[in-house]
Scaffold this motif. Structure first.
Motif, PDB file in Angstrom:
ATOM      1  N   ARG A 123       0.843  -1.190   0.000  1.00  0.00           N
ATOM      2  CA  ARG A 123       0.000   0.000   0.000  1.00  0.00           C
ATOM      3  C   ARG A 123       0.881   1.244   0.000  1.00  0.00           C
ATOM      4  N   GLN A 124       0.703   2.082  -0.981  1.00  0.00           N
ATOM      5  CA  GLN A 124       1.527   3.277  -1.116  1.00  0.00           C
ATOM      6  C   GLN A 124       0.719   4.516  -0.750  1.00  0.00           C
ATOM      7  N   VAL A 125       1.333   5.375   0.030  1.00  0.00           N
ATOM      8  CA  VAL A 125       0.709   6.639   0.413  1.00  0.00           C
ATOM      9  C   VAL A 125       1.594   7.774  -0.072  1.00  0.00           C
ATOM     10  N   LEU A 126       0.985   8.718  -0.775  1.00  0.00           N
ATOM     11  CA  LEU A 126       1.674   9.936  -1.187  1.00  0.00           C
ATOM     12  C   LEU A 126       1.055  11.102  -0.425  1.00  0.00           C
ATOM     13  N   ILE A 343      -2.702   5.743  -2.476  1.00  0.00           N
ATOM     14  CA  ILE A 343      -3.571   6.602  -1.668  1.00  0.00           C
ATOM     15  C   ILE A 343      -2.902   7.965  -1.578  1.00  0.00           C
ATOM     16  N   VAL A 344      -3.546   8.978  -2.130  1.00  0.00           N
ATOM     17  CA  VAL A 344      -3.027  10.342  -2.049  1.00  0.00           C
ATOM     18  C   VAL A 344      -3.722  11.043  -0.888  1.00  0.00           C
ATOM     19  N   VAL A 345      -2.926  11.525   0.054  1.00  0.00           N
ATOM     20  CA  VAL A 345      -3.456  12.195   1.240  1.00  0.00           C
ATOM     21  C   VAL A 345      -3.181  13.688   1.113  1.00  0.00           C
ATOM     22  N   HIS A 346      -4.246  14.475   1.053  1.00  0.00           N
ATOM     23  CA  HIS A 346      -4.120  15.932   0.991  1.00  0.00           C
ATOM     24  C   HIS A 346      -4.147  16.477   2.420  1.00  0.00           C
ATOM     25  N   LEU A 347      -3.039  17.050   2.848  1.00  0.00           N
ATOM     26  CA  LEU A 347      -2.951  17.642   4.187  1.00  0.00           C
ATOM     27  C   LEU A 347      -3.157  19.144   4.055  1.00  0.00           C
ATOM     28  N   ASN A 348      -4.282  19.637   4.568  1.00  0.00           N
ATOM     29  CA  ASN A 348      -4.646  21.035   4.372  1.00  0.00           C
ATOM     30  C   ASN A 348      -5.075  21.682   5.677  1.00  0.00           C
ATOM     31  N   SER A 349      -4.941  22.997   5.726  1.00  0.00           N
ATOM     32  CA  SER A 349      -5.604  23.752   6.788  1.00  0.00           C
ATOM     33  C   SER A 349      -7.079  23.862   6.424  1.00  0.00           C
ATOM     34  N   GLU A 350      -7.911  24.138   7.409  1.00  0.00           N
ATOM     35  CA  GLU A 350      -9.345  24.301   7.143  1.00  0.00           C
ATOM     36  C   GLU A 350      -9.586  25.407   6.119  1.00  0.00           C
ATOM     37  N   ARG A 351      -8.707  26.407   6.121  1.00  0.00           N
ATOM     38  CA  ARG A 351      -8.854  27.512   5.179  1.00  0.00           C
ATOM     39  C   ARG A 351      -8.669  27.044   3.736  1.00  0.00           C
ATOM     40  N   ARG A 352      -7.821  26.037   3.543  1.00  0.00           N
ATOM     41  CA  ARG A 352      -7.509  25.565   2.192  1.00  0.00           C
ATOM     42  C   ARG A 352      -8.338  24.356   1.777  1.00  0.00           C
ATOM     43  N   PHE A 353      -9.181  23.845   2.649  1.00  0.00           N
ATOM     44  CA  PHE A 353      -9.889  22.597   2.360  1.00  0.00           C
ATOM     45  C   PHE A 353     -10.794  22.723   1.139  1.00  0.00           C
ATOM     46  N   LEU A 362     -11.088  18.129  -9.862  1.00  0.00           N
ATOM     47  CA  LEU A 362     -10.513  18.414 -11.174  1.00  0.00           C
ATOM     48  C   LEU A 362      -9.612  17.271 -11.624  1.00  0.00           C
ATOM     49  N   TRP A 363      -8.856  16.722 -10.696  1.00  0.00           N
ATOM     50  CA  TRP A 363      -7.979  15.587 -11.011  1.00  0.00           C
ATOM     51  C   TRP A 363      -8.807  14.370 -11.435  1.00  0.00           C
ATOM     52  N   ARG A 364      -9.893  14.119 -10.720  1.00  0.00           N
ATOM     53  CA  ARG A 364     -10.773  13.002 -11.080  1.00  0.00           C
ATOM     54  C   ARG A 364     -11.386  13.216 -12.464  1.00  0.00           C
ATOM     55  N   ALA A 365     -11.825  14.457 -12.732  1.00  0.00           N
ATOM     56  CA  ALA A 365     -12.503  14.738 -13.996  1.00  0.00           C
ATOM     57  C   ALA A 365     -11.565  14.577 -15.191  1.00  0.00           C
ATOM     58  N   LEU A 366     -10.332  15.027 -15.052  1.00  0.00           N
ATOM     59  CA  LEU A 366      -9.409  15.023 -16.185  1.00  0.00           C
ATOM     60  C   LEU A 366      -8.715  13.683 -16.391  1.00  0.00           C
ATOM     61  N   PHE A 367      -8.427  12.979 -15.289  1.00  0.00           N
ATOM     62  CA  PHE A 367      -7.615  11.767 -15.405  1.00  0.00           C
ATOM     63  C   PHE A 367      -8.336  10.494 -14.980  1.00  0.00           C
ATOM     64  N   GLY A 368      -9.583  10.606 -14.536  1.00  0.00           N
ATOM     65  CA  GLY A 368     -10.311   9.410 -14.128  1.00  0.00           C
ATOM     66  C   GLY A 368      -9.823   8.881 -12.789  1.00  0.00           C
ATOM     67  N   GLU A 369     -10.284   7.685 -12.418  1.00  0.00           N
ATOM     68  CA  GLU A 369      -9.953   7.121 -11.110  1.00  0.00           C
ATOM     69  C   GLU A 369      -8.510   6.629 -11.035  1.00  0.00           C
ATOM     70  N   GLN A 370      -7.985   5.988 -12.086  1.00  0.00           N
ATOM     71  CA  GLN A 370      -6.575   5.589 -12.190  1.00  0.00           C
ATOM     72  C   GLN A 370      -6.081   4.706 -11.053  1.00  0.00           C
ATOM     73  N   ILE A 372      -6.401   5.260  -8.002  1.00  0.00           N
ATOM     74  CA  ILE A 372      -5.898   6.200  -6.996  1.00  0.00           C
ATOM     75  C   ILE A 372      -7.044   6.606  -6.079  1.00  0.00           C
ATOM     76  N   SER A 373      -6.812   6.514  -4.773  1.00  0.00           N
ATOM     77  CA  SER A 373      -7.780   6.999  -3.785  1.00  0.00           C
ATOM     78  C   SER A 373      -7.293   8.338  -3.256  1.00  0.00           C
ATOM     79  N   GLN A 374      -8.225   9.227  -2.968  1.00  0.00           N
ATOM     80  CA  GLN A 374      -7.871  10.534  -2.410  1.00  0.00           C
ATOM     81  C   GLN A 374      -8.535  10.699  -1.049  1.00  0.00           C
ATOM     82  N   ILE A 375      -7.724  11.084  -0.064  1.00  0.00           N
ATOM     83  CA  ILE A 375      -8.190  11.293   1.308  1.00  0.00           C
ATOM     84  C   ILE A 375      -7.699  12.661   1.767  1.00  0.00           C
ATOM     85  N   HIS A 376      -8.490  13.310   2.611  1.00  0.00           N
ATOM     86  CA  HIS A 376      -8.117  14.631   3.121  1.00  0.00           C
ATOM     87  C   HIS A 376      -7.921  14.577   4.634  1.00  0.00           C
TER      88      HIS A 376
END
Length: 611
Positions: A123-126, A343-353, A362-370, A372-376
């Motif tokens: 399992r890979q996490v970015l 698994i791509v993990v987006h680490l954001n402040s609440e301001r940037r969420f 946008l990533w899903r729309a342009l490149f499909g699921e691939q 890749i899972s996205q978690i925040h």
């Protein structure tokens, strides 16, 4: 650490045996619940609440206790007695000598503290840090850096392969992450994305058949009452007349960048632009269609409902990619280099969420699921505690320097003129960074963090400002204890520490010693597992990772250890009747020290050998 979920294993074993015993005695249970006790352990280590069982005669209860004791005294999790105190139906007392030996041996004779989880290592996490390029450094950046390091260590310990998606930021912000202990060359990059012209991006990633790309001018005019009927008929013609281009034309063959984009997408240029609309490169993405077709949830814990009506631009003037498109390209470039599921993990402040949700969609729309899972993972902002005396908003660097000076002043008060030179400066800096990590991680990362931002010489705000130094001090006390013991062994004052299997742990009779084992060492493996057990959410895009547990565990352990150590003389005289107790205590404290060092490593803190 799955093999060291001792509390769960022992409770499940006892539950099965209790359930079988109750069935043999024809006693009906509404449900069976056993609870681990944390205090007053003289009255039992595991209890079964009274309300679960209907009225039972004294004779029958005694028969149940005798039967359970006979069975449990022969199990791996040996029980020394079964009682029925007033507060519960049954209480189970572990055989302490056996548990001391088994637990301490298991930690010392295995790779318990160095081994990763036995779960799927593939399992890979970015980790993707949501930082804006042109923003100035703030204390929020410091919280982000500390959280990023801790999350990466927790996930690695849980069996994930962890790496980072490099970000392009200013140099002063890199220093913050470097001070925390992160390898900045892995987290940041000095090179912007190679693809900045939108027409070139279209060629590289072959978006010509993407159904979510639209021209914003058509959308704008189609919503206007004057042009609604005209644009409706026009867009109807477009859908029927689009012919995908298999070979993408070179931009030099076209009259404008917009013409190049239309040809790349296979659009009929004359049909795509309304006669009264300006010629521009405003290509956008239809989030509404994307959300519907990908069946993405909206609302609490999912994507914001307002995203449904958004059409973010991916191409601006002069054939340039918009900033948000640049972020998506950066994500795509670094995920195509990986194999298997990611698994791509987006680490954001609440301001940037909200912004990061747009990047996600946008990533899903342009490149499909691939695959890749996205978690925040979102963290709250940093604010000033009420009553804090400060005149301006501090940068992360200024706040760190303030805490460093406060730590230095405290050291001078305690040690006097000895506090000078590079070694002391290094020690004080390490204590400062440890204190900052505890200050930022002791509360849940989802909450707003209120700090005392005063720049005076006194620490404010209570234990959370001094917790890191307190834990480091107690860890150093144990290191010093073992250093003194080894020195005395080399001088012939004490015999060497014997093998653990030869020791008599019945000499450990203090309740503090049992609580140290049962409430801290015994549960440590499960504590680490709990931090990431909900890392991948079932019905949400927000991860439920618990980043406050390790810090609070260390603070509570240090309080208990400090109380025990101040009342107990560990290194006693070299007398035959005293040595067994000393050796048993040394093994207990040796494992405690290893647990503390491992927990500190998860925070990115290297413990001090002495203070």
């Amino acid at each position: 650490m799955d093999c060291f979920t001792w509390t769960q294993q022992s409770i499940k074993t006892i539950e099965k045996l209790v359930e079988s015993c109750m069935q043999r005695h024809n006693i009906c249970l509404q449900r069976l619940v056993l609870c681990k006790r944390n205090r007053d352990l003289r009255d039992g280590d595991i209890s079964m609440p009274t309300g679960l069982v209907k009225a039972v005669s004294v004779e029958e209860k005694q028969a149940i206790k005798d039967e359970l004791f006979q069975i449990l005294s022969e199990q791996k999790w040996k029980v020394s007695k079964v009682t029925s105190p007033s507060y519960c139906f049954l209480a189970f007392h572990y055989h302490r000598e056996t548990l001391y030996r088994n637990v301490l041996s298991a930690v010392l004779n295995s790779d318990f503290l160095s081994r990763r989880s036995e779960s799927d290592d593939k399992r890979q996490v970015l980790l993707n840090v949501g930082l804006q390029i042109n923003e100035k450094q703030t204390i929020d950046d410091l919280r982000c850096a500390i959280l990023l390091q801790h999350v990466s260590h927790l996930l690695y310990c849980s069996g994930y392969q962890v790496s980072f998606i490099p970000q392009l930021v200013s140099g002063d912000r890199k220093i913050i992450f470097e001070n925390v202990g992160l390898e900045t060359e892995k987290v940041f990059t000095d090179k912007p994305s190679t693809e900045r012209r939108f027409s070139e991006v279209l060629k590289k990633y072959r978006f010509q058949n993407n159904r979510y790309l639209i021209h914003k001018e058509i959308v704008k005019n189609s919503k206007s009452p004057e042009t609604k009927s005209e644009s409706k008929s026009l867009t109807g013609q477009i859908d029927s007349e689009i012919v995908p281009c298999d070979s993408l034309s070179d931009q030099s063959e076209t009259k404008s960048s917009y013409t190049a984009i239309c040809r790349c997408l296979g659009w009929n240029e004359e049909k795509r632009v309304l006669s009264d609309g300006p010629e521009n490169d405003d290509i956008s993405v239809d989030f509404d269609l994307c959300i519907k077709e990908l069946n993405l949830g909206l609302g609490k814990g999912r994507y914001e409902k307002s995203l449904k009506v958004m059409t973010p631009s991916v191409s601006g003037k002069d054939d340039t990619c918009t900033d948000i498109m640049g972020e998506v390209i950066n994500l795509q470039e670094h995920t195509t280099q990986t194999n298997g599921s990611v698994i791509v993990v987006h680490l954001n402040s609440e301001r940037r969420f909200y912004h990061q949700q747009k990047v996600d969609l946008l990533w899903r729309a342009l490149f499909g699921e691939q695959n890749i899972s996205q978690i925040h993972i979102n963290f709250g902002l940093v604010s000033s505690r009420q009553g804090s005396n400060h005149n301006k908003a501090l940068t992360a660097e200024e706040f760190t320097q303030t805490r460093f000076q406060q730590m230095k002043d405290a050291s001078v008060m305690k040690y006097g003129d000895k506090v000078k030179g590079p070694k002391w400066e290094n020690t004080i800096f390490r204590l400062t960074m440890a204190s900052l990590k505890f200050e930022f991680l002791m509360s849940s990362h989802k909450n707003v963090l209120k700090l005392d931002l005063s720049q005076g010489h006194e620490f404010g705000g209570g234990i959370d400002n001094r917790a890191g130094a307190f834990v480091m001090y107690n860890c150093a006390r144990l290191a010093t204890l073992f250093k003194h013991f080894e020195e005395n062994v080399s001088k012939g004052i004490y015999p060497p520490l014997p093998e653990i299997k030869s020791l008599d742990f019945s000499t450990l009779r203090e309740e503090d010693e049992w609580e140290l084992l049962y409430n801290y060492i015994f549960i440590y493996g499960e504590l680490i597992a709990e931090t990431t057990e909900q890392f991948i959410p079932e019905d949400s895009i927000i991860s439920k990772i618990h980043c406050h547990k390790v810090c609070n565990f260390l603070v509570n352990l240090s309080r208990h250890l400090s109380s025990y150590y101040s009342r107990t003389h560990v290194l006693g005289e070299n007398r035959e009747h005293l040595l067994p107790t000393m050796y048993a205590r040394l093994y207990l404290l040796k494992v405690t020290h290893q647990i503390m060092c491992h927990a500190l490593s998860l925070l990115g803190i290297t413990p001090l050998n002495q203070l």
